[in-house]
Write a protein that holds these residues in place. Structure first.
Motif, PDB file in Angstrom:
ATOM      1  N   ARG A   1     187.143 224.577   8.712  1.00  9.33           N
ATOM      2  CA  ARG A   1     187.085 225.952   8.165  1.00  9.33           C
ATOM      3  C   ARG A   1     186.088 226.697   8.676  1.00  9.33           C
ATOM      4  N   ASP A   2     186.266 228.014   9.293  1.00  6.59           N
ATOM      5  CA  ASP A   2     185.189 228.694   9.937  1.00  6.59           C
ATOM      6  C   ASP A   2     184.884 229.967   8.863  1.00  6.59           C
ATOM      7  N   LEU A   3     183.731 229.898   8.449  1.00  5.29           N
ATOM      8  CA  LEU A   3     183.088 230.863   7.547  1.00  5.29           C
ATOM      9  C   LEU A   3     182.092 231.818   7.784  1.00  5.29           C
ATOM     10  N   GLY A   4     182.890 232.606   8.473  1.00  8.08           N
ATOM     11  CA  GLY A   4     181.866 233.962   9.079  1.00  8.08           C
ATOM     12  C   GLY A   4     181.718 234.042  10.544  1.00  8.08           C
ATOM     13  N   SER A   5     182.578 234.610  11.190  1.00  4.11           N
ATOM     14  CA  SER A   5     182.775 234.970  12.748  1.00  4.11           C
ATOM     15  C   SER A   5     181.826 236.240  12.919  1.00  4.11           C
ATOM     16  N   ARG A   6     181.357 236.289  14.214  1.00  3.19           N
ATOM     17  CA  ARG A   6     180.445 237.304  14.796  1.00  3.19           C
ATOM     18  C   ARG A   6     180.947 238.323  15.058  1.00  3.19           C
TER      19      ARG A   6
ATOM     20  N   ILE B   1     192.581 225.503  12.556  1.00  2.67           N
ATOM     21  CA  ILE B   1     191.337 226.783  12.048  1.00  2.67           C
ATOM     22  C   ILE B   1     191.850 227.328  10.834  1.00  2.67           C
ATOM     23  N   VAL B   2     191.199 227.100   9.812  1.00  5.48           N
ATOM     24  CA  VAL B   2     191.243 228.024   8.340  1.00  5.48           C
ATOM     25  C   VAL B   2     190.052 228.813   8.430  1.00  5.48           C
ATOM     26  N   THR B   3     190.194 230.276   8.356  1.00  2.00           N
ATOM     27  CA  THR B   3     188.900 231.187   8.605  1.00  2.00           C
ATOM     28  C   THR B   3     189.073 232.286   7.404  1.00  2.00           C
ATOM     29  N   SER B   4     187.712 232.500   7.115  1.00  2.77           N
ATOM     30  CA  SER B   4     187.486 233.609   6.384  1.00  2.77           C
ATOM     31  C   SER B   4     187.174 234.871   6.934  1.00  2.77           C
ATOM     32  N   GLY B   5     187.349 235.027   8.286  1.00  5.35           N
ATOM     33  CA  GLY B   5     187.200 236.165   8.688  1.00  5.35           C
ATOM     34  C   GLY B   5     185.400 236.534   8.641  1.00  5.35           C
ATOM     35  N   ARG B   6     185.597 237.647   8.377  1.00  4.40           N
ATOM     36  CA  ARG B   6     183.858 238.245   8.146  1.00  4.40           C
ATOM     37  C   ARG B   6     183.500 237.822   6.638  1.00  4.40           C
ATOM     38  N   THR B   7     182.225 237.688   6.327  1.00  2.00           N
ATOM     39  CA  THR B   7     181.681 237.605   5.178  1.00  2.00           C
ATOM     40  C   THR B   7     181.479 238.706   4.537  1.00  2.00           C
TER      41      THR B   7
END
Length: 428
Positions: A130-135, A157-163
């Motif tokens: 899980r990717d929790l917050g990309s730049r 990859i399971v992603t939240s995108g931005r926080t």
């Protein structure tokens, strides 16, 4: 009419060609010294895992002879087990105390960093993250597609995108002059229930697989307002309710006990970090089925850079504040009956060292088996993929790793992974 007939004939030919190519399935026979098919079971004797087109077809005793010219992978001296799952990573970032780089690096740079780290992470045995917050916008959404199609080697990859954050809170851009903050702003900061619900819909619109919020202050941001609750109860409830209406779960970064409690009461699915979890917060988490992802490696990673000018004074103060509590997060969670799942916060420390979390989990009282389950079956349940990953079983994705030794008796052997397959593709 002749043109249409010719077109239909051509389409039929293409269809037959495709049918013929699908019949020539790619099959691999993996000869294993032993297999741990599930963290709840024992290691088998010598076995053969048959993989066809990225899926596990069968597990057989002994080393079966391949048929039809299938490829053979010789892992006869190794223990073979399901690929590992890290529920908290930041692929587009590497450790740095230089917060000002956010004002100098273009989005393309973060994309390249993310691709580099995806391969490193997979080689370390982590076949799903899980990717929790990309730049930067769309970095991990694009990487998710690239690793799925094999364009870039890396994990699922399971992603939240931005926080999603409060204005000026952990997760929002801060620490610069106002005009720079405004220029770099993520546009995912919100105030009030209606605006926060809109941010969830926006994240969903741009491809988020789940929602990540910063329910409390954070350690590594320049925001110096402490580590307690940020969102109001109505704001968090609006976030969770909106996410659920879209079929999305919510992961909440949370340090302070009352922030943990408020997030769990609102219905978030996981608490990330959980530094100050106490009996009251633990009770609410247990009542709501909220899972803790303790990210113990993150605390290790930031501690080694103290006093070296790596961080600004405001960040150094917060690191020293959380340090004494980081050692006992898992013990306290266990005491309160809270379920723990594996996650590291990789990116705060160097990618590829993710498996160091196992030793910290067992130091906190978990057994080797419990620690392995936290990164396989339990982690798979957290992301709703328990019927696809986390086990070696027919019909599951061929996410498979090999190590020396037996992680059920010494889980730290997972710090040195010898061979990795993701979705049926060997990562090199």
């Amino acid at each position: 009419m002749f043109g249409l007939t010719k077109l239909l004939a051509g389409a039929a030919a293409v269809s037959l060609a495709l049918a013929g190519s699908s019949a020539l399935a790619e099959t691999t026979y993996i000869h294993a010294g032993s297999v741990i098919a599930d963290a709840s079971g024992a290691a088998s004797g010598p076995s053969t895992i048959v993989v066809t087109d990225g899926k596990i077809v069968s597990i057989e005793s002994g080393h079966a002879e391949p048929v039809g010219g299938a490829e053979v992978v010789d892992l006869a001296g190794k223990t073979v087990l399901p690929g590992l799952i890290d529920l908290h990573t930041h692929l587009s970032g590497d450790p740095s105390g230089e917060f000002w780089r956010a004002a100098t690096n273009p989005p393309e740079w973060y994309t390249l960093i993310a691709a580099k780290n995806a391969r490193i992470t997979a080689l370390a045995g982590f076949t799903t993250v899980r990717d929790l917050g990309s730049r930067s916008d769309q970095v991990t959404q694009s990487l998710r597609r690239a690793t799925a199609s094999g364009v870039v080697p890396g994990p699922r990859i399971v992603t939240s995108g931005r926080t999603i954050a409060i204005v000026g809170g952990h997760g929002d851009i801060n620490g610069f002059r106002r005009e720079v903050n405004d220029a770099l702003g993520t546009s995912f900061a919100c105030t009030g229930a209606t605006q926060c619900a809109e941010m969830v819909r926006t994240a969903s619109k741009y491809g988020a697989d789940l929602i990540k919020i910063t329910a409390t202050g954070g350690v590594l941001s320049q925001q110096g307002r402490g580590l307690e609750a940020h969102f109001s109860d109505p704001e968090m409830k609006a976030i969770v309710d909106t996410a659920e209406s879209l079929g999305l779960k919510v992961a909440a970064h949370a340090h302070g006990a009352r922030g943990i409690e408020a997030a769990a009461r609102a219905g978030v699915h996981t608490i990330e970090h959980g530094t100050y979890i106490d009996a009251q917060a633990g009770r609410v988490m247990k009542e709501n089925g909220t899972i803790l992802v303790p990210t113990l490696m993150a605390f290790q990673g930031i501690r080694v850079n103290l006093g070296k000018g790596f961080y600004t004074p405001v960040v150094e103060n917060k690191i020293r504040e959380v340090g004494p509590f980081a050692e006992s997060i898992v013990e306290r969670a266990s005491e309160y009956g809270v379920k723990v799942a594996f996650g590291t916060d990789a990116g705060v420390f160097p990618h590829g060292q993710n498996a160091g979390e196992f030793a910290l989990l067992t130091k906190g009282g978990m057994t080797n088996r419990q620690a392995l389950a936290s990164a396989t079956t339990i982690a798979a349940e957290v992301i709703g993929l328990e019927s696809e990953i986390g086990r070696i079983a027919p019909g599951y994705s061929a996410d498979i790793i090999a190590v020396d030794g037996n992680p059920l008796t010494d889980v730290t052997v997972l710090e040195d992974v010898d061979w990795v397959m993701v979705r049926g593709r060997v990562v090199e």
